[in-house]
Design an enzyme around this catalytic site. Structure first.
Site, PDB file in Angstrom:
ATOM      1  N   GLY A   1     -21.090 -88.966 -57.067  1.00 23.25           N
ATOM      2  CA  GLY A   1     -20.871 -88.016 -58.156  1.00 23.25           C
ATOM      3  C   GLY A   1     -20.132 -86.772 -57.696  1.00 23.25           C
ATOM      4  O   GLY A   1     -20.535 -86.125 -56.738  1.00 23.25           O
TER       5      GLY A   1
ATOM      6  N   GLY B   1     -19.433 -83.861 -59.541  1.00 21.71           N
ATOM      7  CA  GLY B   1     -19.582 -82.672 -60.400  1.00 21.71           C
ATOM      8  C   GLY B   1     -19.616 -81.423 -59.533  1.00 21.71           C
ATOM      9  O   GLY B   1     -19.153 -81.425 -58.388  1.00 21.71           O
ATOM     10  N   PHE B   2     -20.171 -80.356 -60.068  1.00 19.57           N
ATOM     11  CA  PHE B   2     -20.226 -79.104 -59.313  1.00 19.57           C
ATOM     12  C   PHE B   2     -20.899 -79.290 -57.952  1.00 19.57           C
ATOM     13  O   PHE B   2     -20.413 -78.809 -56.935  1.00 19.57           O
ATOM     14  CB  PHE B   2     -20.976 -78.036 -60.108  1.00 19.57           C
ATOM     15  CG  PHE B   2     -20.176 -77.447 -61.222  1.00 19.57           C
ATOM     16  CD1 PHE B   2     -18.996 -76.775 -60.970  1.00 19.57           C
ATOM     17  CD2 PHE B   2     -20.597 -77.561 -62.540  1.00 19.57           C
ATOM     18  CE1 PHE B   2     -18.244 -76.227 -61.996  1.00 19.57           C
ATOM     19  CE2 PHE B   2     -19.855 -77.020 -63.577  1.00 19.57           C
ATOM     20  CZ  PHE B   2     -18.679 -76.345 -63.306  1.00 19.57           C
ATOM     21  N   GLY B   3     -22.056 -80.022 -57.925  1.00 20.31           N
ATOM     22  CA  GLY B   3     -22.799 -80.195 -56.684  1.00 20.31           C
ATOM     23  C   GLY B   3     -22.072 -81.091 -55.695  1.00 20.31           C
ATOM     24  O   GLY B   3     -21.841 -80.719 -54.547  1.00 20.31           O
TER      25      GLY B   3
ATOM     26  N   ALA C   1     -24.758 -75.158 -63.475  1.00 23.40           N
ATOM     27  CA  ALA C   1     -23.781 -75.317 -62.400  1.00 23.40           C
ATOM     28  C   ALA C   1     -24.220 -74.577 -61.139  1.00 23.40           C
ATOM     29  O   ALA C   1     -24.141 -75.099 -60.033  1.00 23.40           O
ATOM     30  CB  ALA C   1     -22.423 -74.802 -62.870  1.00 23.40           C
TER      31      ALA C   1
ATOM     32  N   ASP D   1     -28.199 -81.376 -61.539  1.00 23.50           N
ATOM     33  CA  ASP D   1     -28.897 -81.777 -62.767  1.00 23.50           C
ATOM     34  C   ASP D   1     -29.738 -83.031 -62.590  1.00 23.50           C
ATOM     35  O   ASP D   1     -30.666 -83.277 -63.360  1.00 23.50           O
ATOM     36  CB  ASP D   1     -27.882 -82.074 -63.889  1.00 23.50           C
ATOM     37  CG  ASP D   1     -27.214 -80.806 -64.387  1.00 23.50           C
ATOM     38  OD1 ASP D   1     -27.546 -79.712 -63.880  1.00 23.50           O
ATOM     39  OD2 ASP D   1     -26.362 -80.911 -65.285  1.00 23.50           O
TER      40      ASP D   1
ATOM     41  N   GLU E   1     -21.189 -71.783 -78.538  1.00 19.37           N
ATOM     42  CA  GLU E   1     -19.766 -71.614 -78.254  1.00 19.37           C
ATOM     43  C   GLU E   1     -18.891 -72.475 -79.161  1.00 19.37           C
ATOM     44  O   GLU E   1     -17.861 -72.012 -79.654  1.00 19.37           O
ATOM     45  CB  GLU E   1     -19.497 -71.880 -76.769  1.00 19.37           C
ATOM     46  CG  GLU E   1     -20.140 -70.776 -75.933  1.00 19.37           C
ATOM     47  CD  GLU E   1     -19.940 -70.879 -74.430  1.00 19.37           C
ATOM     48  OE1 GLU E   1     -19.812 -72.006 -73.925  1.00 19.37           O
ATOM     49  OE2 GLU E   1     -19.904 -69.820 -73.770  1.00 19.37           O
TER      50      GLU E   1
END
Lengths: 442, 442
Positions: B17, B19-21, B324, B306, B176
Site C-alpha cells: 500500500g 498511501g500516506f503511510g 494522514a 488507517d 467540504e
C-alpha cells in the site's frame, strides 16, 4: 414528448455535433437572427490534433477539452442538449435524438467521423483507436499496464509481446504517436524502469501505401521517416494488415507480429445518420452535398466537415480532405449563407483555401508545408507549436498546455503516467499460471 | 512462479500500500540497509484531502496523483509492483498478491481503508463514495449528467430528484463537498444553465450525530454549519439513513427524500487482508498492533495508518483517529525502528503528536484548530490552502493546483466540467417514456 427547448420567434438552427465545424457555426451565427441549438453526445468540444499527447501521458484530457456551456456562455438564447443523434425525419423537419425529437428550420449535420476498421470486427474489438479523449485515456492505461505486466512475466514470448507496440496507419496521427512513444522509450523508460532493458520496447509503424504522410510531399515523408528511424521506430511501408486477434497481428504478405498493443489510426468513416437516403451517401459513408453544403435531395438540411462530401469545388473534384480547416471554413461560409437564405438572397459557393499541413515527430522535429514552402526540423516544430497553441479554445487551456509543454521539454519527462480506472485488470497469479501453461501447450 | 524481484543481499522490506503511510516509509528507509519493495493496486499515490475538488470540477485527477515510479525514482534498488494485495502467509514469510508471492524479511501492511456502508448492499450499490480518484471522477460525471437529464425531463418529481443532492456524513469530506457544490450552485449554474431555476438545485447534508465535524470543537462546528447554511446547504444533524434504492433516501425517523445523487462519506472500514487472524482485528476491521506497530501475535509484520489500531498510546486509549498525520508519523518512526531491530537495538514506542485539524467551507471560509487555538473565516482558509499546497507531492503538481485555485478564485468558475466516459448513459427517449409511464403508474 419534447426536449424542453425555450420558445423563440426566430428561425431555429439545429446543429448536430460540436466538433470544429459545429462549434464554429454556433459561434458565427448571429443570435439576433437565429435560435441556435447544439446537440452533442459529449458535453465538451475536444481538440483532436493533440489527442496523441494525452495517449502518451504528455497532456491531461481536460487541457484539450472545453465544455460547450462555457464556450458559448455569452451567446444569448443559445441552447445545448446532451444527446446522441439518432436520425432525421426531413419530411417533418425533425432531428431524432436519444432524448427526444427537435423541430428545426435549418438542420446542420456535423457529426464527423469514427475510426474505420474496414469491416473487420475482430480488429475493432482488439485494437486501440485514438479518435476521442476517452479512447486516448484508455490507450494510455493499456500502454502503461502492459509494461507493468511485462515486468512480472516469466514467459519471454509474452513479455516481448507486451513490450511491442504496432501502430497501423502512417498519417499524421500515426507519425505523431510513434514519435511520442519513441521519446518515452528513450527518456522515460530508463528512469522509471531501471531493471528493464528498454531496447525490448519496440515500436512498429505500418502503412499500406509506399510512404508515410501521403498527403504531404515526398520530401516531408522522407524527413519524417528518417527522423522516426533515428528515434528507433521500425517503419513498414507497403504493408497491409489482414487481421489481429489481440495477440498476433497478421500481415497481408503472410508474415505476423506478436503484440499486445495495436494502435489503429488508419482512417475514418463518416458517422451514420438514419433517415439519409443511400443515394445521398458517397465514399466513406460521407453525405453528398452541393457547393453550399446543402444535402443532395433535401432542403434546408446541410452537412459540413468530415461527415460531408462535396465534389463541386473545382480544385477538389474528389472531395476535400477530412481536416479541421475544411470544417471550419465550411462553417464560416454556411453562417453567412443561412443568413442569405433567410433574406432571400443568393448563396455563395464554397472554395477551400488550403492553409497547409504539418506533423510533429519529436523534440525539435516536425515537418510543415505551407503554400508550396516546406520546412523540417526546429523551424517546423516551432511553427507546429504556435499553430496548435493558437487553435486551442480558452486562455486557461492555452496556459495549461503551454506549461505542460515547457515542463516536459525541460525535464525530458511525461508526468501524467497514471493508470486511472476502476479495476486494474491484473489477472490473479494462479489464473495467469494456468493460462500461460495452456497457451504454452497450444 | 516469482514476480521477478531483483536479487539483493539486503534484508527485504515489503510495503503493501502506497498511501500516506506506505509512501512515507518507502521514502524514509535507507536503501543502503534495506531492499524496499512497494506493492499497490494503483501506479500512483493519491492525495485524498483534495479529492472533493476533483469531484466538484475544480481540479484534475492528475493534479493530486503522482506515479510511484517518479516519486521514488532516485531511490537505488527500489522496486514497485502493480498488484492487488490478497493476503499474508506469515508462517512462510510471504505476501500474496494478484501477480504472485513475495518473500519478505519485514512486511508492512499499509493498505488503508475503504468506504463503510455498514453492511447495506443496497446503499453500496446506489450511492456514490468519494474515496478514490476514480470515484471522484465518477461522482463528477453523475452530478453533471443529472443536471443535463433534468433539463430534458417533463416530469416534475423526476426533475426535482435529479437536482437534489444528499451528502451522508458530516465530517470534513462531507462539509467540504457540500461547500463546493453550494459554490457551484451559486456561481456556475446560473451562467451555464440560463434557462434553469437554480433554486431547484438543492444540497442536503445529513449526519447521525448532533453536530457537524465531531472531531473538532463545538465552536468550529457552529462556524461551519452557519457558513454552509448561508451558502444554501440544508443541514440535518441527528439524522440516520436507513436505506437508499437509487431514488428514495429513507431516514430512520420514517421520513424520506427523493434524490438521484447520494454522496456517501460517512466513515471507513479497514481493508481486509486474508491470513490475519480474527483475534488480531479490532473495531472497524483494524489490525491490532503494539506500541511499535507490530501486529499482535506476529513477528516482523507491522501495520500502519488507517489499517491499524493501536491502543498503547496513553493519550489515545481507543486508538488514533484515521488521519494522514497518524500514518505519516507512524511510518517515520517505523523506518527508525526497522533499523533498530536490524541492529538488535530496542524499538521506540509511538506517540501521536496532534498537529491540528481543519476543513474548508468555501471561498474565504474555513475552520482550523491547532493546539487549542481556533480560527474561522479568511485566516483559517489561507492556512488551509498553505498546508494543503505544501503537502502535495512534486513541484509540478503544486504549480498546477495553485494555478487552478487562482483561476477558479478570480473567475468564480470551475473549468473542468467534463463528463468523461465511454457511454453517455442517456436513455433513448422512447425507453424513457415507457419507464416514466411505468413509474407513474406504480
Amino acid at each position: 414528448m419534447s426536449i424542453n427547448i425555450p420558445q423563440s420567434s426566430l428561425p431555429r438552427v439545429v446543429i448536430a455535433g460540436g466538433g470544429f465545424g459545429g462549434l464554429k457555426l454556433a459561434q458565427e451565427l448571429d443570435s439576433r437572427h437565429f435560435q441556435v441549438i447544439l446537440i452533442d453526445h459529449h458535453n465538451y468540444h475536444q481538440f483532436p490534433p493533440l489527442i496523441y499527447q494525452v495517449a502518451s501521458s504528455g497532456l491531461e484530457p481536460s487541457s484539450i477539452a472545453f465544455p460547450f456551456r462555457s464556450a458559448l456562455r455569452k451567446k444569448t438564447g443559445f441552447v445545448f442538449r446532451l444527446a446522441e443523434v439518432q436520425g432525421v425525419a426531413p419530411e417533418r423537419n425533425l432531428l431524432l435524438t436519444s432524448v427526444g425529437e427537435v423541430k428545426y428550420d435549418y438542420l446542420i449535420l456535423a457529426c464527423g467521423g469514427t475510426t474505420n476498421f474496414f469491416g473487420n470486427d475482430q480488429i475493432a474489438r482488439h485494437s486501440l483507436p485514438m479518435k476521442t479523449l476517452y479512447e486516448s485515456m484508455n490507450l494510455r492505461n493499456v500502454l502503461l499496464q502492459n509494461i507493468e505486466k511485462a515486468l512480472v512475466s516469466d514467459d519471454e514470448e509474452r513479455r516481448n509481446a507486451l513490450l511491442t507496440v504496432a501502430i497501423v496507419g502512417g498519417g499524421p496521427s500515426g507519425v505523431e504517436i510513434a514519435g511520442a512513444l519513441a521519446e518515452m522509450k528513450r527518456y522515460v523508460l530508463p528512469k522509471d524502469y531501471p531493471y528493464l532493458d528498454s531496447s525490448l520496447f519496440r515500436i512498429h509503424l505500418l502503412d499500406a501505401s509506399p510512404r508515410l504522410l501521403q498527403a504531404m510531399s515526398e520530401r516531408s515523408s522522407e524527413t519524417a521517416a528518417r527522423g522516426l528511424r533515428e528515434m528507433g521506430v521500425e517503419i513498414h511501408t507497403g504493408t497491409m494488415v489482414s487481421d489481429y486477434d489481440g495477440k498476433t497481428l497478421r500481415l497481408s504478405d503472410g508474415s505476423e507480429m506478436k503484440t499486445r498493443t495495436v494502435i489503429w489510426v488508419s482512417g475514418i468513416v463518416a458517422n451514420a445518420v438514419e433517415g439519409i437516403q443511400a443515394e445521398a451517401l458517397g465514399r466513406g459513408r460521407r453525405i453528398l452535398v452541393d457547393e453550399h453544403n446543402e444535402v443532395k435531395g433535401l432542403t434546408n438540411v446541410f452537412a459540413i466537415g468530415d461527415q460531408c462530401l462535396m465534389t463541386a469545388d473545382a480544385n477538389y473534384p474528389n472531395g476535400h480532405p477530412q481536416l479541421a480547416q475544411v470544417a471550419i471554413q465550411q462553417a464560416r461560409l454556411l453562417a453567412r449563407n443561412l443568413r442569405a437564405r433567410q433574406e432571400g438572397k443568393p448563396l455563395s459557393p464554397f472554395h477551400y483555401k488550403d492553409l497547409g499541413s504539418m506533423a510533429t515527430i519529436g523534440r525539435n522535429r516536425a515537418v510543415a508545408e505551407i503554400r508550396g514552402a516546406k520546412w523540417g526540423g526546429f523551424t517546423a516544430w516551432m511553427l507546429w507549436l504556435v499553430v496548435h497553441l493558437r487553435s486551442i479554445l480558452s486562455v486557461r487551456n492555452k496556459v495549461i498546455v503551454l506549461l505542460n509543454w515547457i515542463w516536459n521539454y525541460v525535464t525530458y519527462d511525461r508526468s501524467l503516467r497514471l493508470i486511472l480506472k476502476r479495476n486494474i485488470p491484473v489477472e490473479p497469479y494462479h489464473q495467469r499460471e494456468q493460462r500461460e501453461r495452456r497457451e504454452h501447450e497450444e
